[in-house]
Design an enzyme around this catalytic site. Structure first.
Site, PDB file in Angstrom:
ATOM      1  N   ASP A 138      -0.546  -4.507  -3.755  1.00 57.28           N
ATOM      2  CA  ASP A 138      -1.570  -3.454  -3.918  1.00 57.28           C
ATOM      3  C   ASP A 138      -0.970  -2.078  -3.681  1.00 57.28           C
ATOM      4  O   ASP A 138      -1.577  -1.222  -3.017  1.00 57.28           O
ATOM      5  CB  ASP A 138      -2.716  -3.678  -2.925  1.00 57.28           C
ATOM      6  CG  ASP A 138      -3.346  -5.058  -3.033  1.00 57.28           C
ATOM      7  OD1 ASP A 138      -3.290  -5.654  -4.118  1.00 57.28           O
ATOM      8  OD2 ASP A 138      -3.886  -5.549  -2.018  1.00 57.28           O
ATOM      9  N   ASP A 141       0.817  -1.221   0.000  1.00 57.12           N
ATOM     10  CA  ASP A 141       0.000   0.000   0.000  1.00 57.12           C
ATOM     11  C   ASP A 141       0.849   1.270   0.000  1.00 57.12           C
ATOM     12  O   ASP A 141       0.683   2.154   0.850  1.00 57.12           O
ATOM     13  CB  ASP A 141      -0.952   0.012   1.199  1.00 57.12           C
ATOM     14  CG  ASP A 141      -2.013  -1.073   1.110  1.00 57.12           C
ATOM     15  OD1 ASP A 141      -1.974  -1.864   0.153  1.00 57.12           O
ATOM     16  OD2 ASP A 141      -2.869  -1.132   2.005  1.00 57.12           O
TER      17      ASP A 141
END
Length: 574
Positions: free
Chosen positions: A426, A397
């Site tokens: 991600d 992230d």
């Protein structure tokens, strides 16, 4: 045959142009020069231990010049034209002077001390002789001498400035300048005019007026009407630049403007990035505030609140100007029994709009693992945010494009140009619109690049255009994206995809509370190349765009909203 000849001609012309460009660049580097500063404490660097707020104007002066000009500040506290030579400082300057350099000479405060024979130099005698010596040596070296009359003292009597505070030294210097045909900057006059315009009370905030018990370096406080603090040193430097602009266009051509400078060595207005942001105007509806951050590692969280818009934050160099904060999702809030979570793990928050971040690194060094969880480097929650030549580095992230709606009701927009973005899982995620152009996207483990959560009905989500996807050694199974929410929208156009990209390209994400995204997410590609570009093996529910469809993903179309009152120009982000 004609095509072959033309092709060779194009190659020859291209090569010639490259040679000319390199030659021009080399000439530009050679044409840069050094400004050598010699003088007393009003110019000199300071010992900042104990929070000493004193600054000489020479510490601030480089902030007004581009990086092709070097400034060396040899000034020392307490020096006169005489003691600067006898204590050996001048020998160092003389050895460093080069042809084409400038020598700025400013003395007078200490030459007047008749009781100190090591420093005293009579205004109409030794003072002038010493100035002539500096001028003579500078010219012999091919350097250009510039005389600066002393900075005025802040001596007020009944709210009237004492204009005799420097005795005859300014006039004596002026006479030398005229006789030797040397450019003179009358800093005595411009600083006196400035002080008189402020008056006694208002001018105190620029000088060393320190209340008792506020600064460890001077626990008893201090009242000093000769030496400036950071605000005063910046002001004096700006007045000097005004005189340079009037008389020395060769130097003025290198002037740059920053409203605020951050530097850990005390040569700026503030030591921390957050202090600089807090000092910016609230709700600036037209003017952009430019902030320069000097090289260094700035540890600690940075937040740009919603009321600080139209900021342009520029690092001195992308590799060496580093904003670092090691927060992570699994750490506990201080004094509470719950953890900070993903949204609370960021090191750099932007809740404002019309913000440009350029030429710096945003780093979350928390690491990864079950005990760490997510660790966001950059959290964007504003509209029209522009990131240029930045390095944004973390693990899981890295970039959270959190913002959904701007004040006009349209989606929040982010533009990343020529950036390097690094992460594991991600590491580009969220609901905002984001356009990535000419960026390097580097995967550090087998996982997923994007996890968009585009709201239903929003035409655009993430667009990667002319980007390069790379990976760490041993990484060989990375997906372009998976849908964090069912209507995730991500498109890669004309990107170089490394061999680490999985042949399927995309992955669905079955979750307890949300559909997998298969059949509702929009994942598309056009014109990608490299070993990871494999249209024929992509998952069936992804899309290979036609040329006409790909044209709908230009920067202008992606960033336009019907609610806009004007088209966005990121390079003039106001």
């Amino acid at each position: 045959m004609i095509k072959t000849v033309l092709g060779k001609l194009v190659l020859i012309l291209t090569a010639a142009a490259a040679v000319l460009l390199l030659t021009s660049s080399a000439e530009q580097k050679r044409s840069s020069f050094t400004i050598h500063l010699i003088g007393d404490s009003t110019m000199a660097p300071k010992d900042l231990s104990g929070g000493n707020p004193e600054r000489g104007w020479g510490m601030m002066f480089p902030n007004f010049l581009d990086d092709s000009v070097k400034v060396i500040n040899y000034a020392r506290n307490g020096r006169s034209t005489k003691s600067f030579m006898t204590l050996g400082h001048w020998a160092e300057v003389e050895a460093n002077l080069q042809k084409g350099d400038y020598l700025f000479i400013q003395f007078g405060h200490n030459d007047s001390k008749q009781s100190d024979t090591t420093r005293y130099a009579a205004a109409w005698g030794a003072y002038q002789d010493n100035l002539r010596h500096y001028i003579k040596v500078a010219r012999e070296k091919g350097a250009v001498p510039i005389l600066l009359t002393p900075v005025s003292r802040r001596w007020f009597k009944a709210d009237t400035l004492d204009e005799t505070c420097l005795e005859d030294y300014p006039q004596a210097m002026k006479q030398v300048a005229e006789q030797e045909n040397v450019t003179l900057l009358d800093i005595t006059k411009v600083t006196m005019d400035w002080l008189k315009s402020l008056g006694d009370s208002a001018s105190r905030e620029y000088f060393m007026h320190v209340a008792p018990g506020t600064i460890p370096a001077m626990p008893e406080g201090k009242t000093d009407n000769t030496h400036t603090n950071a605000k005063g040193a910046r002001k004096v430097a700006s007045l000097i630049c005004g005189e340079i602009a009037r008389q020395i266009p060769e130097i003025a051509a290198h002037f740059v403007h920053y409203d605020i400078v951050v530097a850990q060595d005390g040569t700026g207005d503030y030591f921390t990035v957050q202090e600089a942001i807090d000092a910016c105007p609230d709700y600036s509806h037209e003017q952009i505030t430019r902030i320069l951050i000097r090289n260094g590692v700035y540890n600690g969280m940075v937040t740009i609140p919603h009321n600080k818009f139209r900021l342009h934050i520029i690092g001195e160099s992308a590799d060496s100007t580093i904003i670092s904060c090691g927060k992570y999702a699994r750490q506990m809030w201080p004094g509470r029994d719950f953890n900070v979570g993903t949204s609370g793990s960021a090191g750099f928050y932007i809740h404002s709009s019309y913000v440009t971040i350029e030429n710096l690194t945003i780093l979350n060094p928390a690491g990864e693992g079950k005990e760490i969880g997510q660790a966001v480097a950059l959290f964007t929650n504003g509209d029209r945010l522009f990131f240029k030549n930045c390095r944004i580095i973390a693990n899981q992230d890295t970039i959270y494009t959190y913002g959904r709606w701007n004040k006009e009701g349209g989606p929040c927009r982010n533009y990343f140009l020529n950036c390097y973005i690094e992460g594991t899982t991600d590491f580009i995620f969220g609901p905002s619109i984001a356009y990535f152009e000419n960026c390097t996207i580097h995967s550090k483990k087998n996982s997923y690049v994007t996890a968009a959560s585009t709201p239903e009905g929003q035409k655009y989500g993430y667009v990667f255009h002319n980007c390069r996807l790379t990976a760490a050694e041993g990484v060989d199974k990375v997906y372009l994206g998976r849908p964090w929410r069912p209507y995730a929208n991500t498109v890669f156009i004309n990107c170089e995809l490394g061999s680490h990209i999985h042949p399927d390209g995309w992955k669905s994400w079955p979750r307890e509370l949300y559909p997998s995204g298969e059949g509702t997410a929009f994942y598309a590609e056009y014109g990608n190349y490299g070993p990871g570009a494999s249209p024929e093996t992509r998952v069936k529910w992804s899309v290979q765009l036609t040329k006409k469809q790909a044209e709908e993903y230009s920067f202008e179309k992606v960033m336009h909203q019907d609610t806009d009152t004007k088209e966005w120009n990121p390079e003039d982000n106001r």
